[in-house]
Motif scaffolding. Sequence first.
Motif, PDB file in Angstrom:
ATOM      1  N   CYS A  42      21.638 -46.326   6.268  1.00 39.61           N
ATOM      2  CA  CYS A  42      22.698 -45.850   7.181  1.00 39.61           C
ATOM      3  C   CYS A  42      22.423 -46.624   8.648  1.00 39.61           C
ATOM      4  O   CYS A  42      23.227 -46.898   9.316  1.00 39.61           O
ATOM      5  N   PRO A  93      20.370 -46.418  11.386  1.00 46.30           N
ATOM      6  CA  PRO A  93      20.688 -45.821  12.619  1.00 46.30           C
ATOM      7  C   PRO A  93      20.362 -46.746  13.664  1.00 46.30           C
ATOM      8  O   PRO A  93      19.318 -47.434  13.698  1.00 46.30           O
ATOM      9  N   SER A 148      24.499 -43.970  15.413  1.00 40.87           N
ATOM     10  CA  SER A 148      24.907 -45.215  14.755  1.00 40.87           C
ATOM     11  C   SER A 148      25.640 -45.940  15.763  1.00 40.87           C
ATOM     12  O   SER A 148      26.816 -45.394  16.494  1.00 40.87           O
ATOM     13  N   ASN A 150      30.876 -46.140  13.111  1.00 44.04           N
ATOM     14  CA  ASN A 150      29.944 -45.361  13.280  1.00 44.04           C
ATOM     15  C   ASN A 150      30.333 -43.807  12.879  1.00 44.04           C
ATOM     16  O   ASN A 150      29.337 -43.065  12.540  1.00 44.04           O
TER      17      ASN A 150
END
Lengths: 453, 453
Positions: B243, B245, B279, B284
């Motif tokens: 992901c 982040p 994000s 996002n």
Amino acid sequence: MRPIDALARALSDGRVLTDPDVIDSYARDRTFVSPGKPLGVVLAASRDDVVTTLRWATEHRVPVVPRGGGTGLAGAATAGDGALILSLARMKAIRELSPADEIAVVEPGVITADLDRAAREHGLMYAPDPSSYEISTIGGNLATNAGGLRCVKYGVTRDSALGLEVVLADGRILNTGRRTMKGVTGYDLTGLFVGSEGTLGVITAATVRLRRVPERPPATFAAEFGSLRDAGAAVAAIMAAGCQPSLMELIDRATLEAINDLRNFGLEAGTIAMLIGQSDASDNEAVVARMERLCLDNGASFVAVSSSPQESEELIGLRRLAYDAKERLGACLVEDVCVPRSVLPDMIEAIEAAAVRHGVKICTVAHAGDGNLHPVFIFDRGMIEPPAEVWAAADDVFTHALELGGTLTGEHGVGVLKKRWLALEAGPVAQELQQGIKAVFDPLGLLNPGKAI
Amino acid sequence: MRPIDALARALSDGRVLTDPDVIDSYARDRTFVSPGKPLGVVLAASRDDVVTTLRWATEHRVPVVPRGGGTGLAGAATAGDGALILSLARMKAIRELSPADEIAVVEPGVITADLDRAAREHGLMYAPDPSSYEISTIGGNLATNAGGLRCVKYGVTRDSALGLEVVLADGRILNTGRRTMKGVTGYDLTGLFVGSEGTLGVITAATVRLRRVPERPPATFAAEFGSLRDAGAAVAAIMAAGCQPSLMELIDRATLEAINDLRNFGLEAGTIAMLIGQSDASDNEAVVARMERLCLDNGASFVAVSSSPQESEELIGLRRLAYDAKERLGACLVEDVCVPRSVLPDMIEAIEAAAVRHGVKICTVAHAGDGNLHPVFIFDRGMIEPPAEVWAAADDVFTHALELGGTLTGEHGVGVLKKRWLALEAGPVAQELQQGIKAVFDPLGLLNPGKAI
């Protein structure tokens, strides 16, 4: 008994080579630099072999030239008279690969692409990918702080090195760095070793950072331009738009012709430069469409966009042929200047001017997103070293790179080939301090003498 | 005439302070560490002032403690008896900001957040963002290799430092590094200075890398968990899912209670840990939805997701209150261990066990994506330094971090506070080499003696 026979006896059978013809093949890198007459080669298979070798070298005051895959382009692994060559190529173990922590602990002889493939079995990748990554080793990549195509997004080798196990010249073991993503305990010895070309110690293991493989295969474009300025403007526009390409390569006309001769891809008469870019973002097709638009806005005559991973590979494949294509033209002096991205077109024009001024053929590819150019000076294969006009043209190129705020070497290293220009960039204070650091780690000056600093 | 009067005369009026009460306020950082009785303070306004000061210090053998915003948490900027404090806080110029090359050249006294704001006028950002970034300086951030919330995606200060202008102890000027994205000319002196806590030279300018601001404002989630293990598992799942982040913070129950006391946000009885993630990718919202799902899959009792930039800021705002909230509880010893990400839950449990074992209140927040934890040991505000049980608990925490393959300090530095544990991590070979490097740069040992190594 000769000292080297004592070393051979202290190591396992077959670890020490002394046949002059065999030694010669271990004394060279991928440049034209002629080696001297080294004493022998040690094929180290373990950290203990390295310790034994360096203790022996210290006892007998023998210079040691550490060596990985021998693919260097700066003469950093060439060995002189009386030196002992220490090959780490047999230290090939991936000691650990932790998907949860996204790290691996590897020995220096691991081929870079093999580590990447091992990581991919866990959905991870080892990001640094010098063009030589199928034949170069992690140890050599660390020694030169190797870059590559992906480093425009993922950084160079130093950015993936977290910690090192090193054998010092006197045989002591040093552990640097850490297994964690961050850490500030004491001076950054890991970063100091990366790029030091084997002059401070011999790396016997490295803890490296792995990264998640992007979910989707990358999408790619290849754009043709009628002028280098237009191609440079497109690069600037793409970077300024925040596209974050995972690869951004520029190829000049001379290189395109060489590639076209090797594998006809239908090079158009008006194509002066080609830009190949890639995105591995989760919305990569949209990003590539934006990059295509920015190329067209900046004068591209044609843009091909991949519609499948295979097509993507084919477009990148053209770039991968560049070095082989140029080697067919003659002997090559490969240079490696890096300039601030905004002056990339100026640098390319300066290279072309130097070629004309000195009557030298120069083919250039560039990691354009980083401002890192590889002008390749072609000369007669029969010559032992480049003729005077090649050195004169190289001198012009380096001088101009420094005037533009650039550096002599973006990713290949200093070795012996760039030492003649080193003082211009580093200056006397930095050089004196670097010699001082060298003396702290290697007071007898035995490790890869005459390289890097 | 006293030597310091000669220095005052050599500098402009008002540059040297000698009033003991004024000196005392310059002799401390944000820790409880008591300074000695320094000789005076120089308020340097230029590189020339720094040269004059260091030449004077060398002539008179006076130790010099360089200083930025004084926000350090390791005692690295505290000054002892007879030392001269060299404040760089007035050197505030942003000498250059090049949007095309995505770099800035800044003086050490520039407030970190001010550089970030200056960059944002051009669509760029300065990524490293220590929690102190509104009050700490670039010089201090470089000296400690400061991290921050965004470094889970963008790296620490060293990753943004391209080149430095340094005044050495004897007054010579050293330029390190480059203006380019890549470069491997000689040893990495830039990386060596970053994190060296002012012990090798005084940084008077830095060339730093800027990055494009993401196109869209970040999206944020805050997830509540009934156990630390569950929260740790969610972090692991989010990172393993790729992901990426741009922020991933974990807050423990003790810290949540302190924040809730300061600003009631309706802390639930069953909430043991909160995870706040962000994000800034171009997709996002989709990424945050995936992270939300992974939190719920790993036992989150509730997940709030921002639906606007304002809500996003409010969620992060809770995290930003953590330090102020804890300071209301008493005097604080702030620690900074970093462990491989997979053992983050083990480390948190070890911290809790140490708190119980020694009867000490410990509040913990973590840059969880990096495995970097800040256990804050609370003690009686009336005490001059932490009581024995706090040191004993800290000792347990450090020992456990090292056993888990971690490090003493992820981003705050060693200063004087972590020196008692340094040998455990670095080992004698690394410590000897670091002392050797120190002697190359500062042979008289005048620069910030007793810190960092």
